[in-house]
Every structure is written in C-alpha cells, then in structure tokens.
Design a protein around this motif. Structure first.
Motif, PDB file in Angstrom:
ATOM      1  N   ALA A 143       9.519   4.428  -0.792  1.00  0.00           N
ATOM      2  CA  ALA A 143      10.596   4.999  -0.544  1.00  0.00           C
ATOM      3  C   ALA A 143      10.825   5.551   0.672  1.00  0.00           C
ATOM      4  CB  ALA A 143      11.032   6.121  -1.493  1.00  0.00           C
ATOM      5  N   GLN A 144      12.157   5.870   1.196  1.00  0.00           N
ATOM      6  CA  GLN A 144      12.168   6.427   2.404  1.00  0.00           C
ATOM      7  C   GLN A 144      12.198   7.987   2.204  1.00  0.00           C
ATOM      8  OE1 GLN A 144      12.501   3.546   4.671  1.00  0.00           O
ATOM      9  NE2 GLN A 144      13.568   5.109   5.511  1.00  0.00           N
ATOM     10  N   ALA A 175     -14.945   8.816 -10.223  1.00  0.00           N
ATOM     11  CA  ALA A 175     -13.702   8.080 -10.251  1.00  0.00           C
ATOM     12  C   ALA A 175     -13.323   7.490  -8.987  1.00  0.00           C
ATOM     13  CB  ALA A 175     -12.655   9.060 -10.320  1.00  0.00           C
ATOM     14  N   GLN A 176     -12.501   6.547  -9.001  1.00  0.00           N
ATOM     15  CA  GLN A 176     -11.734   5.554  -7.829  1.00  0.00           C
ATOM     16  C   GLN A 176     -10.949   6.755  -7.134  1.00  0.00           C
ATOM     17  OE1 GLN A 176     -10.436   1.491  -8.973  1.00  0.00           O
ATOM     18  NE2 GLN A 176     -11.155   2.085 -10.920  1.00  0.00           N
ATOM     19  N   CYS A 177     -11.305   6.835  -5.886  1.00  0.00           N
ATOM     20  CA  CYS A 177     -10.668   7.913  -5.031  1.00  0.00           C
ATOM     21  C   CYS A 177      -9.258   7.238  -4.308  1.00  0.00           C
ATOM     22  CB  CYS A 177     -11.585   8.606  -4.031  1.00  0.00           C
ATOM     23  SG  CYS A 177     -12.825   9.633  -4.980  1.00  0.00           S
ATOM     24  N   ILE A 178      -8.270   8.032  -4.557  1.00  0.00           N
ATOM     25  CA  ILE A 178      -7.141   7.283  -3.930  1.00  0.00           C
ATOM     26  C   ILE A 178      -6.449   8.577  -3.070  1.00  0.00           C
ATOM     27  CG2 ILE A 178      -4.821   6.331  -4.211  1.00  0.00           C
ATOM     28  CD1 ILE A 178      -5.716   5.257  -6.910  1.00  0.00           C
ATOM     29  N   PRO A 179      -6.411   8.602  -1.606  1.00  0.00           N
ATOM     30  CA  PRO A 179      -5.947   9.553  -0.860  1.00  0.00           C
ATOM     31  C   PRO A 179      -4.428   9.166  -0.522  1.00  0.00           C
ATOM     32  CG  PRO A 179      -7.253   7.937   0.327  1.00  0.00           C
ATOM     33  CD  PRO A 179      -7.285   7.417  -1.076  1.00  0.00           C
ATOM     34  N   PHE A 180      -3.956  10.205  -0.093  1.00  0.00           N
ATOM     35  CA  PHE A 180      -2.581  10.140   0.270  1.00  0.00           C
ATOM     36  C   PHE A 180      -2.511  11.217   1.575  1.00  0.00           C
ATOM     37  CE2 PHE A 180      -2.318  13.622  -2.559  1.00  0.00           C
ATOM     38  CZ  PHE A 180      -1.671  14.555  -2.160  1.00  0.00           C
ATOM     39  N   SER A 181      -1.562  10.673   2.446  1.00  0.00           N
ATOM     40  CA  SER A 181      -1.724  11.514   4.097  1.00  0.00           C
ATOM     41  C   SER A 181      -0.114  11.272   4.575  1.00  0.00           C
ATOM     42  CB  SER A 181      -2.742  10.841   4.777  1.00  0.00           C
ATOM     43  OG  SER A 181      -2.290  11.309   6.175  1.00  0.00           O
ATOM     44  N   ILE A 182       0.229  12.346   5.149  1.00  0.00           N
ATOM     45  CA  ILE A 182       1.578  12.148   6.247  1.00  0.00           C
ATOM     46  C   ILE A 182       1.104  12.281   7.506  1.00  0.00           C
ATOM     47  CG2 ILE A 182       2.808  13.253   4.370  1.00  0.00           C
ATOM     48  CD1 ILE A 182       2.922  15.830   6.075  1.00  0.00           C
ATOM     49  N   GLU A 183      -0.090  12.500   7.813  1.00  0.00           N
ATOM     50  CA  GLU A 183      -0.549  12.341   9.187  1.00  0.00           C
ATOM     51  C   GLU A 183      -1.529  11.176   9.751  1.00  0.00           C
ATOM     52  OE1 GLU A 183      -3.394  15.821   9.461  1.00  0.00           O
ATOM     53  OE2 GLU A 183      -1.915  17.274   8.845  1.00  0.00           O
ATOM     54  N   GLN A 184      -1.888  10.270   8.729  1.00  0.00           N
ATOM     55  CA  GLN A 184      -2.478   9.108   9.320  1.00  0.00           C
ATOM     56  C   GLN A 184      -2.338   7.933   8.550  1.00  0.00           C
ATOM     57  OE1 GLN A 184      -6.718   9.562   8.579  1.00  0.00           O
ATOM     58  NE2 GLN A 184      -6.253  11.267   7.301  1.00  0.00           N
ATOM     59  N   GLU A 185      -2.273   6.813   8.939  1.00  0.00           N
ATOM     60  CA  GLU A 185      -2.076   5.456   8.213  1.00  0.00           C
ATOM     61  C   GLU A 185      -3.461   5.113   7.683  1.00  0.00           C
ATOM     62  OE1 GLU A 185      -1.043   0.908   9.147  1.00  0.00           O
ATOM     63  OE2 GLU A 185       0.087   2.269  10.025  1.00  0.00           O
ATOM     64  N   LEU A 186      -3.449   4.933   6.432  1.00  0.00           N
ATOM     65  CA  LEU A 186      -4.854   4.698   5.432  1.00  0.00           C
ATOM     66  C   LEU A 186      -5.147   3.256   5.408  1.00  0.00           C
ATOM     67  CD1 LEU A 186      -4.240   7.545   2.979  1.00  0.00           C
ATOM     68  CD2 LEU A 186      -5.701   7.924   4.748  1.00  0.00           C
ATOM     69  N   GLU A 187      -6.459   3.025   5.175  1.00  0.00           N
ATOM     70  CA  GLU A 187      -6.780   1.362   4.897  1.00  0.00           C
ATOM     71  C   GLU A 187      -6.453   1.397   3.549  1.00  0.00           C
ATOM     72  OE1 GLU A 187     -10.574   0.784   6.044  1.00  0.00           O
ATOM     73  OE2 GLU A 187     -10.338   1.333   8.184  1.00  0.00           O
ATOM     74  N   LEU A 218       2.462   7.512   5.278  1.00  0.00           N
ATOM     75  CA  LEU A 218       3.898   7.510   6.003  1.00  0.00           C
ATOM     76  C   LEU A 218       3.822   6.487   7.084  1.00  0.00           C
ATOM     77  CD1 LEU A 218       5.377  11.042   6.190  1.00  0.00           C
ATOM     78  CD2 LEU A 218       5.889   9.247   4.571  1.00  0.00           C
ATOM     79  N   LYS A 219       4.787   5.532   7.341  1.00  0.00           N
ATOM     80  CA  LYS A 219       5.114   4.671   8.136  1.00  0.00           C
ATOM     81  C   LYS A 219       6.703   4.608   8.517  1.00  0.00           C
ATOM     82  CE  LYS A 219       3.152   0.679   8.665  1.00  0.00           C
ATOM     83  NZ  LYS A 219       2.589  -0.943   8.356  1.00  0.00           N
ATOM     84  N   ASN A 220       7.053   5.052   9.792  1.00  0.00           N
ATOM     85  CA  ASN A 220       8.400   5.237   9.999  1.00  0.00           C
ATOM     86  C   ASN A 220       9.093   5.954   9.067  1.00  0.00           C
ATOM     87  OD1 ASN A 220       7.893   3.434  12.383  1.00  0.00           O
ATOM     88  ND2 ASN A 220       8.104   1.652  11.155  1.00  0.00           N
ATOM     89  N   ASN A 221       8.921   7.059   8.838  1.00  0.00           N
ATOM     90  CA  ASN A 221       9.511   7.951   7.626  1.00  0.00           C
ATOM     91  C   ASN A 221       9.658   7.257   6.289  1.00  0.00           C
ATOM     92  OD1 ASN A 221       9.420  10.450   8.947  1.00  0.00           O
ATOM     93  ND2 ASN A 221      11.291   9.511  10.260  1.00  0.00           N
ATOM     94  N   THR A 222       8.516   6.165   6.066  1.00  0.00           N
ATOM     95  CA  THR A 222       8.692   5.617   4.602  1.00  0.00           C
ATOM     96  C   THR A 222       7.475   5.797   4.025  1.00  0.00           C
ATOM     97  OG1 THR A 222      10.106   3.803   5.658  1.00  0.00           O
ATOM     98  CG2 THR A 222       8.964   3.313   3.601  1.00  0.00           C
ATOM     99  N   ILE A 223       7.465   6.269   2.849  1.00  0.00           N
ATOM    100  CA  ILE A 223       6.319   6.181   2.149  1.00  0.00           C
ATOM    101  C   ILE A 223       5.559   4.855   1.725  1.00  0.00           C
ATOM    102  CG2 ILE A 223       5.131   6.970  -0.404  1.00  0.00           C
ATOM    103  CD1 ILE A 223       7.242   9.027  -0.454  1.00  0.00           C
ATOM    104  N   MET A 224       4.461   4.478   2.279  1.00  0.00           N
ATOM    105  CA  MET A 224       3.803   3.344   1.819  1.00  0.00           C
ATOM    106  C   MET A 224       2.654   3.432   1.100  1.00  0.00           C
ATOM    107  SD  MET A 224       5.751   1.521   3.869  1.00  0.00           S
ATOM    108  CE  MET A 224       4.919  -0.227   4.151  1.00  0.00           C
TER     109      MET A 224
END
Length: 452
Positions: free
Chosen positions: A271-272, A237-249, A254-260
């Motif tokens: 969302a904030q 399957a197409q893999c989609i990661p999520f992280s609160i520790e690193q900015e993903l390509e 998270l960036k500045n406490n905003t979900i991106m």
C-alpha cells in the motif's frame, strides 16, 4: 471448540472487573467451583452478572480461608504481585495466573497476540479489521473491549486478535500465540517493575517465550531495545521485522513511500503510505505490523490494501473531533507517556496549541523539546501540579498557561488559536488527578469542543 468437562477444582478470582467476571463466567461454565474476591467495591453491572450466574463473591475484603483453598487463582492485571494476599498464595505454591492464560486453554482458535508500550490498541483493531475483511469468525479482545474469557465463552472464533499489556503477560506461563507482535518498547509502568527497565522489557518478551519454530514473531527493527534483546536471546519463532528506516532483506519496509513486503526474495507492494487511513510514522509502523499478520493468515493483497484505507482509528487516539473557524481539534487523550505524545506531535502537521498534563509518571520532557520548538506555538497545562511541565517548556514557547478543568483548557485554546492551527489534547500523563480515566478526559474534551 474445546469441549466442557466437569471438575471439582476451585477457581478463585481476585478482582471483579471485566477480566475477572469474564473468567468467573467461563470458569463456572467449564465446571469449576468459582469464588470471586475484590478488595474494592464491585461495580453494579459486574455484581449483577455474578448474581445472575449464581457465582459467590465478596467485595471490600479478601477472606483468606476461601482464597488459600484455591486450586488455581486468576488475578486481575491491576493487582501487583507485591500485595500480601498474592504473596501468601505464592508461598503456598498455589498457581496465580492471568485471565489470558486461563482462557487460552479453552479455545482451539489461532491466536494473534499484540503488545508494546505504544500502538498496541491501534494495531490490534487494525489487525482485526484486516482479518474480518475475509474471515467470518474473528474475535478482538484482551486489554480492549470484552475480556478474552468472556469472548471464549460467548462466541466460537477461528482467530483471536488479543491486545496484551505487560501486566497480563506477567501472568502467562504456557500461553502461546501463533503470531506475536511487539510494536515497540519504551519506559512505562516502571513502578510495577522495581524501577528496572530491564524487568519491563523482559515482561514484554513473555509474549514469545513459548513460541516454536512453527510460530511467528513480528517486531519493529528500528527499536534499539527490541533489537538488542533479540540479539542476546533465543527467539524460537520465525522472526519478521518491519522498518521505516531501512530496506530489509526479509520483512516489511518502505520504498518510495510504499509499504513493501519481501519474503524468500519475492518483493511485493502492499500500500501507499498516502492511502493509509491513519497518519504519522508510528501508524505506518502499526499498518506494517497488521498487514504482516494479515498476509500470514492468508488475506489477499488487494483486500489488505483496501482495508488499510478504510480503517477508522480507536477513540482517544489522534481522534478528529471538529474543525471550528478553520482550527482542527484533535483528541489524543490515550497518550499517557512521552513516547505516545511524541508520535502525536510528530503526526500533526499544522501549528499546535498543545493541552498537556496530569499525573506525571516520571516523564523526561527533554525528549519532546525538538518537536515542541518546531511545532508548538502555545502550551496549556491541565493538571493539579503543572510545575514540571512549565519548567521544561517555559523557554520553548511564547505562551504557556495553567488550567484546572477541561472547559477552562478548551476555552483558553480557543482564544489563543488562529486560523490553520491544530488544538491537540495529548496529555503525556495519567488522568487520575482530575478525571476518572483517559476515556473520561477525552470525552470531556470532545464535549467542551462541541460547546464552543
């Protein structure tokens, strides 16, 4: 909707709980010759449903002649493979599958499957909440609420959001969710997996084993166990990661406490963190997973943002109960392992009076020492045997005591708590020494608090 078809196959169901009775009803509706067998006593409500549907059943025994005559057997997730009747079925090459496998054959809906050691209930309910904000025919089932089979029988849905336990996944062979979510993996239920963590990990990854390049696999990129398994396995399957520790390509971060979200170099704000209806780092991750699913099925960004802030969390999971004399009482009875309680201790910001204990599942309490030293001012043990908890934390807090009932524990918490504290029931253990289940434990906590 898949059309009914007549057949003469014999469907035997082991276990007459929610999933078993739901499967029996769906099986009869689809033309199977159905027989239900439960080695224990069947609850009255389930026995009535079987009687009304004129489905033959037995309780307190397994009649081998009936069971071994099956074309296919659907086994309750609570029954281990090692029990003798299951072993006999396997020796006789009779397929033994889960309700999830069976019911999935009778719906053409888009299926979202969600599993993980912790967070799967919240993520399932949150995902359902997001989808229902714009889609009219969304079912939420599996390891929560109605069984998947009963839902397939009673309602026609365009999408199903299924909470899936490892036990349910052990019985799937062709089941294929279009979107699979894996929230995290930490040691749990190892008694069912020969006390081998790698077996438990493999069970969780069964959620993705039949997916193709047209499907999606959403996972926590901060979870080392998950990352290592993916690196050494072929996920189609197409893999989609999520992280609160690193900015993903590519993925959600998270960036500045905003979900991106970033897909194909397009970055957008979702969302904030401060606007989320659920608190704590673990719930930020749950929100990321749910928002990713919503995005994939076409829910508008503005609707996702609004729905993330309007969600109400599941009972017994960091559930606000009352504030009495400026002391906040929180019910986290669903926390039955170290990881779940870690999240709870991390999420509560005020000094904690912690109610903990029950049936220990091989817990290593040292993983909680840092948070206990930082946040916990008193520990109230609630269990038949509290020795392991006392030994682990007696040097970490000034006050630690043992209790044998919920009323006693809550009364003790009331006496030792002060203005500005939080009283947190997060047991870290199973409930069966003093309670029927974690719901009963949480309900007794809420009742005791209301009676203060």
């Amino acid at each position: 909707m898949i059309e009914k078809k007549s057949n003469t196959e014999k469907l035997v169901i082991l276990g007459a709980g929610e999933s078993g009775v739901g499967t029996a009803l769906l099986g009869k509706d689809r033309g199977y010759d159905v027989f239900v067998s439960d080695f224990g006593m069947i609850k009255e409500e389930y026995a009535k449903q079987l009687e009304q549907a004129e489905i033959p059943f037995e309780s307190g025994k397994h009649t081998k002649e009936e069971i071994l005559n099956a074309t296919v057997v659907v086994k309750s997730p609570g029954i281990p493979d090692r029990v003798s009747i299951v072993q006999e079925l396997l020796v006789n090459n009779i397929p033994v599958i889960s309700e999830i496998e069976f019911a999935s054959k009778y719906t053409g809906a888009t299926i979202i499957g969600i599993t993980g050691s912790n967070g799967k209930t919240t993520t399932t309910l949150l995902t359902g909440h997001l989808l229902k904000s714009e889609l009219s025919k969304v079912g939420i089932a599996g390891n929560i609420g109605d069984s998947f089979a009963k839902s397939v029988l009673e309602q026609e849905c365009s999408h199903y959001v299924l909470e899936l336990s490892s036990f349910q996944l052990d019985g799937v062979f062709q089941f294929t969710p279009h979107i699979a979510v894996l929230t995290n993996i930490t040691p749990d239920h190892l008694d069912r997996y020969d006390y081998k963590f790698e077996n438990y990990v493999a069970s969780k990854f069964r959620i993705a084993m039949n997916q193709s390049e047209n499907d999606y696999f959403i996972y926590d990129a901060d979870d080392k166990v998950i990352k290592e398994y993916i690196e050494n396995s072929k996920i189609k399957a197409q893999c989609i990661p999520f992280s609160i520790e690193q900015e993903l390509e590519q993925g959600v971060y998270l960036k500045n406490n905003t979900i991106m979200m970033r897909f194909n170099e397009n970055e957008e704000k979702i969302a904030q963190v401060s606007d989320l209806a659920v608190s704590g780092k673990h719930n930020t991750k749950n929100a990321m997973a749910a928002a990713t699913v919503a995005k994939l099925v076409g829910i508008r960004k503005q609707v996702i943002r609004e729905s993330l802030s309007s969600f109400k969390n599941v009972a017994h999971r960091l559930e606000d109960v009352l504030k009495i004399k400026n002391v906040h009482y929180i019910n986290d009875s669903k926390a039955t392992n170290i990881n779940a309680t870690y999240y709870a201790l991390e999420a509560v910001k005020k000094p904690i009076v912690w109610i903990v204990g029950g049936v220990d599942k091989g817990n290593d309490y040292s993983e909680l020492l840092g948070l206990v030293n930082e946040k916990v001012k008193a520990i109230i043990c609630l269990g038949v045997d509290n020795s392991k908890i006392v030994e682990a934390f007696q040097g970490s807090v000034e006050y630690i005591t043992e209790t044998q009932s919920m009323n006693e524990a809550v009364q003790m918490a009331y006496r030792v708590s002060e203005k500005g504290d939080s009283v947190l029931l997060s047991p870290c253990c199973a409930s069966f020494d003093l309670f029927k289940n974690y719901e009963d434990r949480g309900d007794q906590f809420k009742e005791a608090v209301r009676n203060l």
